[in-house]
Design a protein around this motif. Structure first.
Motif, PDB file in Angstrom:
ATOM      1  N   ILE A  73       0.846  -1.209   0.000  1.00 32.82           N
ATOM      2  CA  ILE A  73       0.000   0.000   0.000  1.00 32.82           C
ATOM      3  C   ILE A  73       0.878   1.255   0.000  1.00 32.82           C
ATOM      4  O   ILE A  73       0.509   2.281  -0.580  1.00 32.82           O
ATOM      5  CB  ILE A  73      -0.999  -0.044   1.191  1.00 32.82           C
ATOM      6  N   LEU A  79      -2.626   6.066   0.421  1.00 34.80           N
ATOM      7  CA  LEU A  79      -2.638   6.911   1.628  1.00 34.80           C
ATOM      8  C   LEU A  79      -2.907   8.369   1.287  1.00 34.80           C
ATOM      9  O   LEU A  79      -3.484   9.103   2.088  1.00 34.80           O
ATOM     10  CB  LEU A  79      -1.285   6.835   2.334  1.00 34.80           C
ATOM     11  N   LYS A  80      -2.449   8.796   0.100  1.00 34.34           N
ATOM     12  CA  LYS A  80      -2.720  10.175  -0.320  1.00 34.34           C
ATOM     13  C   LYS A  80      -4.177  10.341  -0.720  1.00 34.34           C
ATOM     14  O   LYS A  80      -4.799  11.349  -0.427  1.00 34.34           O
ATOM     15  CB  LYS A  80      -1.839  10.542  -1.526  1.00 34.34           C
ATOM     16  N   SER A  81      -4.712   9.320  -1.393  1.00 27.44           N
ATOM     17  CA  SER A  81      -6.028   9.474  -2.018  1.00 27.44           C
ATOM     18  C   SER A  81      -7.195   9.058  -1.124  1.00 27.44           C
ATOM     19  O   SER A  81      -8.249   9.672  -1.148  1.00 27.44           O
ATOM     20  CB  SER A  81      -6.089   8.655  -3.315  1.00 27.44           C
ATOM     21  N   PRO A  83      -7.036   7.942   2.558  1.00 25.59           N
ATOM     22  CA  PRO A  83      -6.550   7.568   3.896  1.00 25.59           C
ATOM     23  C   PRO A  83      -7.687   7.129   4.817  1.00 25.59           C
ATOM     24  O   PRO A  83      -7.506   6.249   5.659  1.00 25.59           O
ATOM     25  CB  PRO A  83      -5.911   8.860   4.406  1.00 25.59           C
ATOM     26  N   LEU A  86      -8.856   3.254   4.544  1.00 26.17           N
ATOM     27  CA  LEU A  86      -7.921   2.149   4.785  1.00 26.17           C
ATOM     28  C   LEU A  86      -8.105   1.530   6.176  1.00 26.17           C
ATOM     29  O   LEU A  86      -8.280   2.233   7.165  1.00 26.17           O
ATOM     30  CB  LEU A  86      -6.481   2.666   4.656  1.00 26.17           C
ATOM     31  N   ARG A 156     -13.400   1.480   5.069  1.00 26.96           N
ATOM     32  CA  ARG A 156     -13.941   1.972   6.327  1.00 26.96           C
ATOM     33  C   ARG A 156     -14.972   3.054   6.055  1.00 26.96           C
ATOM     34  O   ARG A 156     -14.649   4.256   6.095  1.00 26.96           O
ATOM     35  CB  ARG A 156     -12.780   2.492   7.187  1.00 26.96           C
ATOM     36  N   PHE A 214      -9.918  11.822  -1.061  1.00 29.04           N
ATOM     37  CA  PHE A 214     -10.061  12.472   0.246  1.00 29.04           C
ATOM     38  C   PHE A 214      -9.751  13.965   0.186  1.00 29.04           C
ATOM     39  O   PHE A 214      -8.801  14.392  -0.471  1.00 29.04           O
ATOM     40  CB  PHE A 214      -9.094  11.813   1.232  1.00 29.04           C
ATOM     41  N   GLY A 215     -10.511  14.749   0.905  1.00 25.65           N
ATOM     42  CA  GLY A 215     -10.164  16.135   1.259  1.00 25.65           C
ATOM     43  C   GLY A 215     -10.183  17.119   0.114  1.00 25.65           C
ATOM     44  O   GLY A 215     -10.750  16.873  -0.959  1.00 25.65           O
ATOM     45  N   ARG A 216      -9.526  18.260   0.352  1.00 23.44           N
ATOM     46  CA  ARG A 216      -9.568  19.369  -0.586  1.00 23.44           C
ATOM     47  C   ARG A 216      -8.846  19.036  -1.893  1.00 23.44           C
ATOM     48  O   ARG A 216      -9.358  19.265  -2.978  1.00 23.44           O
ATOM     49  CB  ARG A 216      -8.935  20.612   0.048  1.00 23.44           C
TER      50      ARG A 216
END
Lengths: 308, 308
Positions: A73, A79-81, A83, A86, A156, A214-216
């Protein structure tokens, strides 16, 4: 069906019907279900139908466990896309004394898992991930390597929507090879996949989609993916006409996996990859929704495909 | 085969043979393997043979995902007995800013998972665990409820022994009911299970066993379990004659699950339970070891049971 509460009611009503009929068994956490014999017989039949449909590609057949190595992984940008999706596996490696403290924490209702530390494994988020290390450092022909894989994935995202399970199975066919060949693979499977689902009596539509970055920064990644029309989903209404559910998708990864895993084309550039993935539980739920909860009463042409 | 290094060499030699023939695929962590088509066809055939063998008990058939709710494990004494084997699932629920820190930690080679916190789920350690909450608070007849379950289990014990996987599948038949009935169930399955494995050409022996209880207190629990002959293993040499491998086991749980889950007998006392569990990967490895790596060349009487 517009108001969230109407959608929530629809989720709960369908979920309760599935539970009442023994198709699913609740397990005390949203998005976790045991499966009864009837549900599982549909999954098995779908699994076989998908494998048969793709057999002319002569894929290498592989089945993977639900956990993968942490280093795998780390080589991707998961982890960037994603997180937040996971699942990281942690374990206890303390002494007898640490063990006593662990039990005391548990007995007082505390967060005993704080004493657990990260292992070298995580839960697998998508069935195809274990494939890429297998070709790492190798040159693949532009005509590609093709795999048929099934794996249990974890994401998750606890939900009352029975179609959004935390733990679910994906059946994928995956291509690793040339650029135009990867795109042709994806396009062919978009047609084939939609075709199978329509033959199964599902009112499927193919739509351009994006991954749930994820996120902005994720918002930009999502619109770039949509602008390039890299990912298509096959959607079917399950609990809502307005918010249909993706039960399968085809995705052109470009060199998203080829580059980090150092998989090369004969011309030396990074290999491209593409996949079709069927969500086995979601396809099953769509069939149950559209044809009823008793497969014996399904249309004979649907039964013929699944249990011929 | 006495010296540990000889045993280690035997593990590695068998593992490498399995990998060379495409039966298993290494995944970068000890005890994690992908499975090729031939390996999986044996698992599927075994799975069917086990289900067929137990069909006369008319069990309720259930299949479970590899994760279960944390509260389930907290109701058992798993944390007391096997804290070191449990896989706890942790996730990230931070902000955009936390995410940047997470990525920075990962990029510097740090333990990014420290930023993950415990979720409400853990990895399932044994296929039967999700069954007990289903009867919680209920009275079951002494003649019992009987289940056929398959699940993917996780135990944190990385090993070079290919038969000691971290992630593996168990096929169990489970009884929940009266005391003498639970013991009779276990005894009958000890015979039946051994019988099936012998018919499959495996030199199986039934031996009294104990669970791998943790730490100093665990030693006492283990000898108490042995003294009462509660657990029997069906062992077969795989990589060593001297240290044969348990490929199936039968276990009388007494009221170990009935009491904490408040499952009652008609007389008001806690229900007893018992199970037979086949390790599907271990049974497959035993067959490959004893009959060779190509199932087409296996004895016809073995093939007839698996692929009739």
């Amino acid at each position: 069906m517009n108001a969230p509460s109407a959608l929530a009611s629809a989720y709960i009503a369908f979920r309760d019907d599935l539970i009442d009929d023994g198709l699913l068994v609740p397990m005390g956490s949203d998005g976790l279900f045991g499966r009864g014999a009837v549900f599982e017989s549909i999954v098995t039949a779908l699994d076989t139908a998908i494998m048969t449909l793709g057999a002319d590609n002569n894929p290498t057949i592989l089945r993977f466990p639900p956990v993968i190595s942490r280093s795998l992984i780390e080589r991707t940008d998961y982890l960037k896309s994603f997180p937040d999706l996971l699942g990281s596996v942690h374990s206890f490696s303390g002494s007898d004394r640490d063990h006593l403290a662990l039990i005391a924490t548990a007995e007082s209702g505390g967060d005993w898992a704080q004493a657990f530390t990260s292992t070298d494994v995580v839960l697998c988020p998508a069935a195809c991930y274990p494939l890429y290390p297998m070709s790492s450092g190798q040159t693949v022909p532009d005509s590609g390597r093709i795999y048929d894989v099934v794996g249990t994935c974890f994401r998750r995202e606890p939900s009352i929507d029975p179609a959004r399970m935390q733990s679910f199975r994906q059946h994928e066919q995956v291509f690793i090879g040339g650029e135009s060949e990867a795109m042709a693979f994806r396009n062919r499977w978009l047609e084939r996949g939609s075709g199978l689902l329509r033959q199964l009596g599902l009112p499927v539509e193919a739509v351009i989609a994006n991954d749930p970055f994820f996120g902005r920064v994720g918002k930009m990644l999502a619109s770039s993916q949509r602008d390039q029309a890299l990912k298509w989903e096959m959607v079917v209404p399950i609990c809502s006409e307005e918010w249909p559910t993706a039960i399968a998708s085809t995705n052109a990864h470009q060199d998203h996996f080829g580059a980090p895993f150092d998989i090369r084309r004969p011309n030396g550039s990074a290999a491209h990859s593409a996949c079709i993935g069927f969500g086995l539980e979601r396809c099953t739920l769509a069939l149950l929704r559209h044809h009823g909860l008793d497969p014996h009463l399904w249309p004979s042409e649907v039964r013929a495909i699944l249990w011929s």
